[in-house]
Design an enzyme around this catalytic site. Structure first.
Site, PDB file in Angstrom:
ATOM      1  N   ASP A 241       0.808  -1.219   0.000  1.00 17.57           N
ATOM      2  CA  ASP A 241       0.000   0.000   0.000  1.00 17.57           C
ATOM      3  C   ASP A 241       0.839   1.266   0.000  1.00 17.57           C
ATOM      4  OD1 ASP A 241      -2.706  -0.509  -0.027  1.00 17.57           O
ATOM      5  OD2 ASP A 241      -2.756  -1.045   2.093  1.00 17.57           O
TER       6      ASP A 241
HETATM    7  C1  GLC Z   1      -1.358  -0.413   5.043  1.00 20.59           C
HETATM    8  C2  GLC Z   1      -0.004  -0.102   5.514  1.00 20.59           C
HETATM    9  C3  GLC Z   1       0.016   1.179   6.252  1.00 20.59           C
HETATM   10  C4  GLC Z   1      -0.604   2.255   5.425  1.00 20.59           C
HETATM   11  C5  GLC Z   1      -1.998   1.867   5.026  1.00 20.59           C
HETATM   12  C6  GLC Z   1      -2.623   2.869   4.141  1.00 20.59           C
HETATM   13  O1  GLC Z   1      -2.152  -0.746   6.101  1.00 20.59           O
HETATM   14  O2  GLC Z   1       0.472  -1.129   6.354  1.00 20.59           O
HETATM   15  O3  GLC Z   1       1.322   1.480   6.592  1.00 20.59           O
HETATM   16  O4  GLC Z   1      -0.624   3.452   6.124  1.00 20.59           O
HETATM   17  O5  GLC Z   1      -1.933   0.654   4.347  1.00 20.59           O
HETATM   18  O6  GLC Z   1      -3.904   2.467   3.731  1.00 20.59           O
HETATM   19  C1  GLC Z   2      -1.812  -3.908   5.341  1.00 24.75           C
HETATM   20  C2  GLC Z   2      -3.007  -3.877   4.433  1.00 24.75           C
HETATM   21  C3  GLC Z   2      -2.766  -4.754   3.227  1.00 24.75           C
HETATM   22  C4  GLC Z   2      -1.476  -4.403   2.568  1.00 24.75           C
HETATM   23  C5  GLC Z   2      -0.320  -4.418   3.553  1.00 24.75           C
HETATM   24  C6  GLC Z   2       0.968  -3.957   2.955  1.00 24.75           C
HETATM   25  O1  GLC Z   2      -1.674  -5.142   5.922  1.00 24.75           O
HETATM   26  O2  GLC Z   2      -4.163  -4.297   5.092  1.00 24.75           O
HETATM   27  O3  GLC Z   2      -3.827  -4.633   2.316  1.00 24.75           O
HETATM   28  O4  GLC Z   2      -1.258  -5.298   1.543  1.00 24.75           O
HETATM   29  O5  GLC Z   2      -0.643  -3.587   4.632  1.00 24.75           O
HETATM   30  O6  GLC Z   2       0.994  -2.613   2.663  1.00 24.75           O
END
Ligand code: GLC
Ligand code: GLC
Length: 807
Positions: free
Chosen positions: A483
Site C-alpha cells: 500500500d
Molecule cells: C497499510 C499499511 C500502512 C498504510 C496503510 C494505508 O495498512 O500497512 O502502513 O498506512 O496501508 O492504507
Molecule cells: C496492510 C493492508 C494490506 C497491505 C499491507 C501492505 O496489511 O491491510 O492490504 O497489503 O498492509 O501494505
C-alpha cells in the site's frame, strides 16, 4: 521471558503474569455480536460493525494502558481488587487468564477469596456472558461487595468520541432490579437497544458514570466501590454506564455464582415501545431467560467448545514438533477465523472506526479458512466480487453492514482484481464445486448488472491485460499489495493520504509484483477454463501470461533478484542501481511461486539473495537498505522511520510467500527456517522483546535498523494468518487441495521426520502418514496400494482412506 504457557490439551494459552508487555487479547463471537477481551478484562463489544453499532466504549490511544472493559470490583473488608488486575491494580495472590477458542477464563485469588470469571459469546445469541463465581477459601465468614460495571458507547463510535455538544445530551437508560437498558437514540431512529443484566436481583445500581466514579475520580478509585454502595443514579445525558452492586456474605467454603449478560436486541418498528417512552422488552426477557442459570450457561459453553472441536478436526497434525503442531492445529486456524470475522476492522490497533473490509485482504483471508467454512466462504466471495466494476477494477474496501463499496477510498489498486482469482480457484479446489462460477454476481452492487461470477474473473484478468506500461509490465495504479509504494502520488502536504492523493497520473509506473501475480493466477484461471471445456479461451489466456512472463524476464530481473517496480519516470525501484531500497521481498516470493525464469535459475538466485540480504533473527525484512530520506516519487514507503512498517520491518504477511517459494525450488530446510523465525510459538521465550501475544501473528516486527529491533506491532488482524496457514499446510506439509483430488507433496525439513495428518476433504477423511527419510524420492500408498503421481483422484474415493507418503 515468558508470561504464561500453552495448554494444548485444552486449546488454551494461559497467562500467569498480568504484567504482559502489551494487552494480550482474545475475540468472542461469530454471527453478529463480537467482543474483544484482554488479559486484564479490557476491551469492547459491538454488533456487526465496530463503527456504526459499538455497544461498549473503547478509549483510544490506550495501549498498553488498556483502561475500559468489563470491570468486576470486589471490596473485601477494604481490600479492593479485580479478577483481571485492572483497573485497581491490587496485587493478586494468584492469577490466571486462560484464553481459549472464543472464550476466556480468569482465575484469581486474594486473601482467601477465589474468583472465577468465564466470558464468552454463545453460538446462537446476540450477547456476551460473564459468569462470575466467588468462593470463600478461608475459615471466616466474608462480607463483601461486588460491583459489575460496563460503560456504554453511544452507538456510532466516531460520533461518540468527537461530537460532545450532541452526545452529552442524548444518553438514556431504563433500569429495573436486574437490568440496565441502554436506549440512547431509541426514541428516534434506532430500532435496537442494549442491556446489562444479572440473573440475581441487585442490591443497588448506577447508570451515570460521573456519579459512580465521583467528581475527578477515575476507574481506579470509583466512589461507589470505595464506599461499598450504589447511588441508584439514572443517567440523563453525559456518560451512561451499567453498574450492578451486590452485598454478598460467604461462609467458609461457600461459593456463589452470578451470571452477567450484555445483550443486544432489535425490535420491528411497530413493536418498539410498550407505552410512551417505555421500550418493549419482550425480546430482552427471552434472551435473559436463556442464560439465567449456571446450568444453562455451561450448556452453551459446551456447545461453543464442541463447535471448535468440530471445526478443527478438518485439519489436524501430529508431528515430532510440538510448536509446529500447536500453531497449525489450534492458533493459526483460530486466528484465520477471527480474521474472517473482523477483516482489518476491530482490534486494539485497528480502532474499528476506520477501515471496513478490504477487497485484497478479504480475498487472501479466504485462503486460510476455506477448508473450515466453505459455505460462508462462498457468500463472502460473492460480497467481495459485488463491489467490482465492469472493467475489472474494483473498490478497495466495503462496509460490512451495508456491503457497499467505500467511495471515500475508491479504487485504483491494481493488484486487487487478481486476488479474486486466488480466492475462487482455492474455493473450487477445496470443494470440487465449479457451480460457483455461475453464481449471478452484480457489478458495483447495481441491480440488473448481475453476471456469472466467471465474468468477474475474466474482467479481473482483462483489467491487467489492458493496463500495461512501457515495458509491457502491469501498471501499478495507486499501489499494489504494498500500500505504501505510491508511484503516482507526489505528496507534499502533511496529512494527505498517500493512497488517495494520486496526483501524478504517469501512466508509466509498473509493478513486477503484479506481473508475478498475473502469471500465477493467470495460469490458474487458464486451468479452470480448460477444466470446464473452454480450451480456446484457456489458450488465449496462456498467451497473455507468456507475454508478461517474457516482459518480466527481460525487464524485471536485476541479475540476482527480481526488480520491484518502475517508477513514474521509468526508473527502477528495488534494483542494485538504487541507493536505498535495492531489494524488496514481494516479487522474490511471487515471481518464484509463479516460476518465472525457472529455467534460468531465477527463483533459486532470488531466494539466495533474500537469505543473504533480507533475513534477520525474526524473519525476512520487506526491503533493504531502508530509505533514509523521504522520496516524493516513491510515496509512503519512504515516509516511515527506518526499520518500521513498509520501510524495512519484517512485514510478516509476505514471509510465508518466501516459505512457499522455497518449497517450490526445493529448499525445504530454508522454508522451515523462515517459518520458524516469526512463528509466535517460537518467540514465546522472548516475549519481553516481541511484546505481542505468543499465540498470534502480528503485522510487523521491527527490523534491524529500528531502535526497537524485534518488537512486534499490530497483532491479530493481518494477512499473515491466512498465508502462514496456507504455507504450513499446503507447502510444508504439502497437503494441497487440487481440482481433481487431494495432492500430497510434502516439503518437510529434516527435523520433522514424521507427521500424521487427519484432513477432511470434500466430506472424506484422509489419514495421512508422512515418513520423511530425506531420500529425495517419492512414494505414495493409498489404502496399501502404490499410486502414481502426487494427487489422489477424488472420483475414486468413497470412504475414509489411509495414505502413506515416503519421501
Ligand atoms: C497499510 C499499511 C500502512 C498504510 C496503510 C494505508 O495498512 O500497512 O502502513 O498506512 O496501508 O492504507
Ligand atoms: C496492510 C493492508 C494490506 C497491505 C499491507 C501492505 O496489511 O491491510 O492490504 O497489503 O498492509 O501494505
Amino acid at each position: 521471558m515468558k508470561f504464561g504457557f500453552f495448554d494444548d490439551a485444552k486449546n488454551e494459552y494461559v497467562i500467569t503474569d498480568y504484567n504482559t508487555p502489551l494487552p494480550w487479547i482474545n475475540y468472542y463471537g461469530q454471527d453478529g455480536f463480537f467482543s474483544l477481551m484482554s488479559n486484564t478484562c479490557g476491551g469492547y463489544s459491538f454488533y456487526k460493525d465496530a463503527k456504526l453499532r459499538r455497544i461498549t466504549r473503547f478509549r483510544y490511544n490506550n495501549v498498553p494502558r488498556d483502561y475500559g472493559g468489563r470491570y468486576y470490583y470486589i471490596n473485601d473488608n477494604g481490600t479492593i481488587w479485580n479478577p483481571g488486575f485492572l483497573p485497581v491494580k491490587t496485587k493478586l495472590d494468584s492469577y490466571k487468564c486462560r484464553h481459549g477458542l472464543g472464550y476466556s477464563i480468569f482465575e484469581s485469588e486474594k486473601n482467601g477469596l477465589k474468583c472465577e470469571l468465564l466470558c464468552f459469546v454463545p453460538l446462537k445469541d446476540l450477547c456476551e456472558i460473564n459468569q462470575l463465581t466467588l468462593t470463600n477459601n478461608t475459615k471466616e465468614t466474608k462480607n463483601i461487595t461486588l460491583h459489575g460495571v460496563i460503560e456504554w458507547c453511544l452507538w456510532n463510535a466516531v460520533d461518540d468520541q468527537t461530537n460532545f455538544q450532541r452526545n452529552w445530551n442524548i444518553g438514556e437508560v431504563e433500569v429495573d432490579d436486574t437490568t440496565i437498558y441502554h436506549k440512547t437514540e431509541y426514541r428516534e431512529r434506532r430500532n435496537h437497544y442494549a442491556f446489562f443484566h444479572t440473573n440475581v436481583k441487585h442490591d443497588g445500581f448506577d447508570s451515570d458514570l460521573d456519579t459512580f466514579l465521583g467528581l475527578y475520580n477515575s476507574w481506579v478509585d470509583a466512589t461507589a466501590v470505595q464506599n461499598k454502595k450504589s447511588f441508584n443514579s439514572i443517567a440523563s445525558g453525559w456518560a451512561p454506564i451499567a453498574s450492578h452492586m451486590f452485598n454478598i456474605t460467604l461462609k467458609p467454603g461457600e461459593e456463589k455464582t452470578i451470571v452477567f449478560q450484555l445483550g443486544y436486541v432489535e425490535n420491528p418498528d411497530e413493536e418498539k415501545f410498550e407505552k410512551l417512552h417505555v421500550i418493549n422488552k419482550k425480546r430482552a426477557y427471552e434472551l435473559q431467560e436463556k442464560y439465567d442459570s449456571k446450568e444453562k450457561v455451561m450448556k452453551a459453553f459446551k456447545e461453543l467448545n464442541n463447535k471448535w472441536t468440530n471445526l478443527l478436526s478438518t485439519l489436524h497434525v501430529k508431528s515430532d514438533n510440538d510448536k509446529f503442531d500447536r500453531m497449525v492445529n489450534i492458533w493459526n486456524q483460530y486466528q484465520c477465523m477471527v480474521t474472517f470475522n473482523m477483516s482489518r476492522s476491530a482490534s486494539y490497533y485497528e480502532s474499528g472506526t476506520g477501515r471496513g473490509m478490504g477487497f485484497r485482504d478479504s480475498c487472501q483471508d479466504l485462503l486460510g479458512f476455506l477448508h473450515l467454512i466453505p459455505e460462508k466462504s462462498r457468500e463472502r466471495i460473492k460480497d467481495i466480487a459485488s463491489i467490482q466494476f465492469e472493467d475489472g477494477s474494483t473498490y478497495h474496501q466495503y462496509q460490512p453492514l451495508t456491503k457497499r463499496g467505500n467511495a471515500d477510498i475508491g479504487g485504483g489498486f491494481n493488484d486487487d482484481p487478481l486476488w479474486l482469482i486466488a480466492a475462487v480457484s482455492q474455493y473450487i479446489k477445496e470443494t470440487g464445486d465449479y457451480t460457483i462460477l455461475n453464481d449471478p454476481t452484480p457489478f458495483n452492487n447495481k441491480e440488473g448488472s448481475e453476471k456469472p461470477l466467471i465474468d468477474h474473473l475474466r474482467a479481473s484478468l482483462n483489467f491487467i491485460i489492458t493496463h500495461k506500461g512501457p515495458h509491457g509490465l502491469p501498471l501499478i495504479g495507486r499501489a499494489d499489495w504494498n500500500d505504501c509504494l505510491n508511484l503516482n502520488c507526489f505528496s507534499k502536504t502533511p496529512g494527505e493520504s498517500f493512497q488517495t492523493a494520486s496526483n501524478f497520473e504517469s501512466g508509466k509506473a509498473e509493478s513486477v509484483f503484479i506481473a508475478g501475480m498475473f502469471v500465477l493466477y493467470g495460469k490458474e484461471f487458464a486451468t479452470i477454463l480448460k477444466n470446464i471445456g473452454l480450451d480456446q479461451e484457456s489458450a488465449n489466456i496462456l498467451k497473455e501470461v507468456k507475454d508478461v512472463e517474457e516482459a518480466t524476464i527481460r525487464y524485471g530481473w536485476d541479475g540476482n533478484w527480481f526488480i520491484r517496480a518502475y517508477d513514474a519516470f521509468s526508473n527502477k525501484v528495488g534494483s542494485k542501481e538504487c541507493e536505498d531500497g535495492q531489494i524488496f521481498v514481494e516479487p522474490q516470493g511471487f515471481c518464484t511461486m509463479a516460476r518465472i525464469g525457472e529455467d534460468l535459475g531465477f527463483g533459486k538466485k532470488a531466494l539466495d539473495s533474500v537469505e543473504k540480504i533480507l533475513t534477520n533473527d525474526y524473519g525476512v525484512e520487506i526491503l533493504h537498505p531502508c530509505y533514509k530520506e523521504y522520496h516524493i516519487e516513491l510515496g509512503e514507503v519512504s515516509s516511515y522511520p527506518m526499520g518500521y512498517k513498509e520501510n524495512g520491518s519484517v512485514f510478516c504477511h509476505n514471509n510465508p510467500w518466501i516459505v512457499i517459494a522455497n518449497t517450490v525450488v526445493g529448499n525445504n530446510e530454508r522454508a522451515f527456517d523462515v517459518y520458524k523465525r516469526n512463528c509466535p510459538a517460537y518467540l514465546e521465550e522472548v516475549s519481553e522483546i516481541h511484546k505481542t501475544e505468543p499465540y498470534i501473528y502480528s503485522q510487523t516486527i521491527a527490523g534491524r535498523n529500528a531502535k526497537n529491533y524485534g518488537e512486534a506491532k499490530n497483532s491479530w488482524l493481518t494477512g499473515t494468518a491466512s498465508w502462514t496457514m496456507y504455507a504450513a499446510s499446503q507447502a510444508i506439509l504439502g497437503i494441497k487441495p487440487d481440482y481433481d483430488g487431494l495432492m500430497i507433496d510434502p516439503h518437510l525439513p529434516k527435523e520433522i521426520k514424521h507427521a500424521s495428518v487427519e484432513r477432511i476433504f470434500r466430506g472424506v477423511k484422509y489419514n495421512i502418514t508422512i515418513n520423511n527419510n530425506a531420500t529425495g524420492t517419492y512414494q505414495m500408498l493409498v489404502d496399501g496400494k502404490v499410486i502414481n503421481g502426487k494427487v489422489i483422484p477424488f472420483e475414486k474415493i468413497q470412504k475414509d482412506v489411509n495414505v502413506v507418503v515416503n519421501i
